[in-house]
Design an enzyme around this catalytic site. Structure first.
Site, short mmCIF file in Angstrom:
data_model
loop_
_atom_site.label_atom_id
_atom_site.label_comp_id
_atom_site.label_asym_id
_atom_site.label_seq_id
_atom_site.Cartn_x
_atom_site.Cartn_y
_atom_site.Cartn_z
N VAL A 1 0.84 -1.22 0.00
CA VAL A 1 0.00 0.00 0.00
C VAL A 1 0.87 1.26 0.00
O VAL A 1 0.38 2.36 0.18
CB VAL A 1 -0.94 -0.01 1.23
CG1 VAL A 1 -1.90 -1.19 1.16
CG2 VAL A 1 -0.16 -0.05 2.55
N HIS B 1 -4.59 -4.02 -2.35
CA HIS B 1 -4.98 -3.66 -0.97
C HIS B 1 -5.08 -2.16 -0.76
O HIS B 1 -5.07 -1.69 0.38
CB HIS B 1 -3.99 -4.27 0.03
CG HIS B 1 -4.01 -5.78 0.00
ND1 HIS B 1 -2.95 -6.53 0.46
CD2 HIS B 1 -4.94 -6.65 -0.45
CE1 HIS B 1 -3.23 -7.83 0.31
NE2 HIS B 1 -4.43 -7.92 -0.25
N CYS C 1 -14.00 9.47 4.06
CA CYS C 1 -14.95 9.48 5.19
C CYS C 1 -15.85 8.25 5.11
O CYS C 1 -16.42 7.94 4.06
CB CYS C 1 -15.81 10.75 5.11
SG CYS C 1 -17.21 10.71 6.26
N SER D 1 4.89 -13.78 1.52
CA SER D 1 4.81 -15.08 2.20
C SER D 1 3.64 -15.89 1.65
O SER D 1 3.44 -17.03 2.03
CB SER D 1 4.62 -14.85 3.71
OG SER D 1 3.43 -14.10 3.91
C1 BV8 Z 1 -11.13 -11.10 2.28
C2 BV8 Z 1 -3.60 -3.57 3.77
C3 BV8 Z 1 -13.44 -11.68 2.02
C4 BV8 Z 1 -3.77 -3.04 5.15
C5 BV8 Z 1 -3.51 -6.01 3.96
C6 BV8 Z 1 -9.32 -16.67 9.04
C7 BV8 Z 1 -9.97 -15.70 9.77
C8 BV8 Z 1 -10.30 -14.47 9.23
C9 BV8 Z 1 -9.97 -14.17 7.89
C10 BV8 Z 1 -9.31 -15.13 7.17
C11 BV8 Z 1 -8.99 -16.37 7.72
N1 BV8 Z 1 -8.36 -17.09 6.77
C12 BV8 Z 1 -8.26 -16.37 5.64
C13 BV8 Z 1 -8.84 -15.18 5.85
C14 BV8 Z 1 -8.94 -14.09 4.83
C15 BV8 Z 1 -7.89 -13.02 5.10
C16 BV8 Z 1 -6.51 -13.63 5.19
O1 BV8 Z 1 -5.97 -14.06 4.20
N2 BV8 Z 1 -5.96 -13.66 6.42
C17 BV8 Z 1 -4.64 -14.23 6.61
C18 BV8 Z 1 -3.91 -13.49 7.73
C19 BV8 Z 1 -4.82 -15.71 6.94
N3 BV8 Z 1 -7.96 -12.13 3.97
C20 BV8 Z 1 -8.79 -11.07 4.01
O2 BV8 Z 1 -9.43 -10.77 5.00
C21 BV8 Z 1 -8.93 -10.30 2.72
N4 BV8 Z 1 -10.31 -10.07 2.45
O3 BV8 Z 1 -10.81 -12.25 2.26
O4 BV8 Z 1 -12.44 -10.68 2.15
C22 BV8 Z 1 -14.65 -10.94 1.69
C23 BV8 Z 1 -15.24 -11.15 0.44
C24 BV8 Z 1 -16.41 -10.48 0.14
C25 BV8 Z 1 -16.99 -9.59 1.06
C26 BV8 Z 1 -16.38 -9.37 2.30
C27 BV8 Z 1 -15.21 -10.05 2.62
C28 BV8 Z 1 -8.26 -8.94 2.85
C29 BV8 Z 1 -6.76 -9.13 2.94
C30 BV8 Z 1 -6.07 -7.76 2.85
C31 BV8 Z 1 -5.55 -7.34 4.21
N5 BV8 Z 1 -4.80 -6.09 4.08
N6 BV8 Z 1 -2.86 -4.83 3.82
C32 BV8 Z 1 -2.48 -2.48 5.68
O5 BV8 Z 1 -1.42 -2.66 5.05
O6 BV8 Z 1 -2.54 -1.86 6.75
S1 BV8 Z 1 -2.62 -7.44 3.94
C33 BV8 Z 1 -1.03 -7.14 4.46
O7 BV8 Z 1 -0.49 -8.39 4.72
C34 BV8 Z 1 -0.11 -6.50 3.42
O8 BV8 Z 1 -0.79 -6.14 2.24
C35 BV8 Z 1 0.96 -7.57 3.10
O9 BV8 Z 1 1.26 -7.76 1.76
C36 BV8 Z 1 0.29 -8.81 3.59
C37 BV8 Z 1 1.18 -9.83 4.15
O10 BV8 Z 1 1.92 -9.14 5.18
P1 BV8 Z 1 3.50 -9.38 5.41
O11 BV8 Z 1 3.70 -10.71 6.02
O12 BV8 Z 1 4.11 -8.18 6.01
O13 BV8 Z 1 4.08 -9.39 3.95
P2 BV8 Z 1 4.27 -10.65 3.18
O14 BV8 Z 1 3.18 -11.66 3.43
O15 BV8 Z 1 4.39 -10.17 1.85
O16 BV8 Z 1 5.64 -11.30 3.89
C38 BV8 Z 1 6.89 -10.69 3.66
C39 BV8 Z 1 7.67 -11.69 2.75
O17 BV8 Z 1 8.78 -11.04 2.17
C40 BV8 Z 1 8.21 -12.86 3.55
O18 BV8 Z 1 8.00 -14.07 2.83
C41 BV8 Z 1 9.72 -12.56 3.67
O19 BV8 Z 1 10.49 -13.75 3.66
C42 BV8 Z 1 9.96 -11.82 2.38
N7 BV8 Z 1 11.07 -10.85 2.41
C43 BV8 Z 1 11.36 -9.96 3.39
N8 BV8 Z 1 12.40 -9.18 2.97
C44 BV8 Z 1 12.71 -9.58 1.70
C45 BV8 Z 1 11.87 -10.65 1.34
N9 BV8 Z 1 11.96 -11.26 0.15
C46 BV8 Z 1 12.89 -10.82 -0.73
N10 BV8 Z 1 13.74 -9.80 -0.46
C47 BV8 Z 1 13.67 -9.16 0.74
N11 BV8 Z 1 14.51 -8.15 1.00
ZN ZN Z 2 -18.05 12.84 5.76
#
Ligand code: BV8
Ligand code: ZN
Length: 255
Positions: A104, A120, A128, A195
């Site tokens: 983001v 995202h 608002c 991840s």
């Molecule tokens: C949805 C914006 C349905 C906000 C983000 C159980 C309970 C409740 C919910 C769920 C559940 N199981 C699944 C879900 C769904 C849920 C989900 O997936 N949860 C996960 C935690 C299990 N998903 C949602 O809720 C999504 N919505 O499903 O809606 C729906 C449909 C219709 C109507 C209503 C609802 C919404 C998901 C979006 C959430 N928002 N971000 C903010 O940023 O504040 S997600 C957020 O996490 C970021 O966008 C980020 O990309 C993502 C992952 O976070 P990180 O771990 O930090 O990043 P990443 O995963 O990319 O990991 C870092 C990687 O980089 C690692 O692998 C590391 O090794 C590597 N790395 C690090 N440094 C380097 C590197 N690699 C190379 N070079 C480097 N230098």
């Molecule tokens: Zn307003």
């Protein structure tokens, strides 16, 4: 040479028409943006899922708004890294190219990437929750600063929230639809710095694979999709991506 010793990769990359890239927080890590573990403040005690949700915002508006302001401050003081710039280069070289990001922070756009699909949302935009009035970062900063508890109110009295997708919220319809289409039609799919744990973004590399795309992962560790990728390039994306793009440029010149 990161790939040129792999004949299969060479043949596929030479023939590939459509490149699709999915990035996660890891791509911005070398720009100095922590992936959610704040080094100070209340956030260390709370997980992203507890902070990045509408419920958390509604019940703890001040704390969640401070968390986002803190992250914006970090982003303001960072620059895109060589990984971001390499993807801008790849967009120029590849016949067809789609960049899909979970991030983001807007760093891909600042590095010159065009038509970025932000699954995202974007932390620098605010609106608002009551009347949907959009606020620029400058307008938001003004309101945020003047409220002693950092609870940002709109002129209509509603709360102002960041334009990001929170856990439990649906992704922008057009963005996720476009991302699914691109992944299905990709010849080469690169999953970089994610991840692959957050859905529905984490479905994209799987969909690409099911549609016979050549799946390349760039990450400093293994991930939830490492068992299905064709090539896992282990290391920092800011170092690997420039090498990958150089190899690809050599392949193109060698046609
Ligand atoms: C949805 C914006 C349905 C906000 C983000 C159980 C309970 C409740 C919910 C769920 C559940 N199981 C699944 C879900 C769904 C849920 C989900 O997936 N949860 C996960 C935690 C299990 N998903 C949602 O809720 C999504 N919505 O499903 O809606 C729906 C449909 C219709 C109507 C209503 C609802 C919404 C998901 C979006 C959430 N928002 N971000 C903010 O940023 O504040 S997600 C957020 O996490 C970021 O966008 C980020 O990309 C993502 C992952 O976070 P990180 O771990 O930090 O990043 P990443 O995963 O990319 O990991 C870092 C990687 O980089 C690692 O692998 C590391 O090794 C590597 N790395 C690090 N440094 C380097 C590197 N690699 C190379 N070079 C480097 N230098
Ligand atoms: Zn307003």
């Amino acid at each position: 040479m990161i790939l040129l010793n792999d004949n299969r990769a060479i043949q596929i990359l030479k023939k590939a028409r459509r490149f699709v890239v999915l990035t996660g927080a890891g791509v911005s890590a070398e720009s100095g943006i922590p992936t959610f573990r704040g080094e100070e403040g209340l956030w260390e005690k709370l997980s992203p899922e507890e902070l990045a949700s509408f419920e958390a915002f509604y019940n703890n508006t001040g704390i969640v708004s401070e968390w986002y302001q803190h992250r914006r401050d970090i982003i303001h003081n960072t620059e895109p890294n060589p990984g971001h710039f390499a993807l801008t280069e790849l967009q120029k070289l590849a016949p067809n190219f789609d960049l899909i990001t979970q991030n983001v922070d807007g760093l891909h756009q600042r590095a010159g990437s065009r038509d970025v699909i932000e699954l995202h949302g974007n932390i620098m935009e605010n609106y608002c929750i009551n009347c949907n009035l959009q606020y620029s970062q400058e307008e938001f900063d003004e309101i945020y600063r003047h409220n002693p508890n950092h609870i940002p109110h709109c002129y209509c009295g509603g709360l102002i929230r960041p334009n990001v997708v929170w856990f439990g919220e649906a992704l922008p319809e057009k963005s996720i639809e476009k991302a699914y289409q691109a992944s299905m039609q990709s010849d080469v799919f690169l999953s970089i710095g994610t991840s692959a744990q957050v859905s529905p973004a984490s479905n994209l590399p799987r969909i690409a694979k099911q549609n016979n795309s050549y799946l390349i992962e760039i990450n400093k560790t293994s991930t939830a999709i490492s068992d299905i990728v064709d090539i896992h390039l282990e290391g920092l994306s800011g170092e690997i991506l420039p090498m990958f793009v150089n190899d690809y440029r050599l392949l193109l010149n060698d046609k």
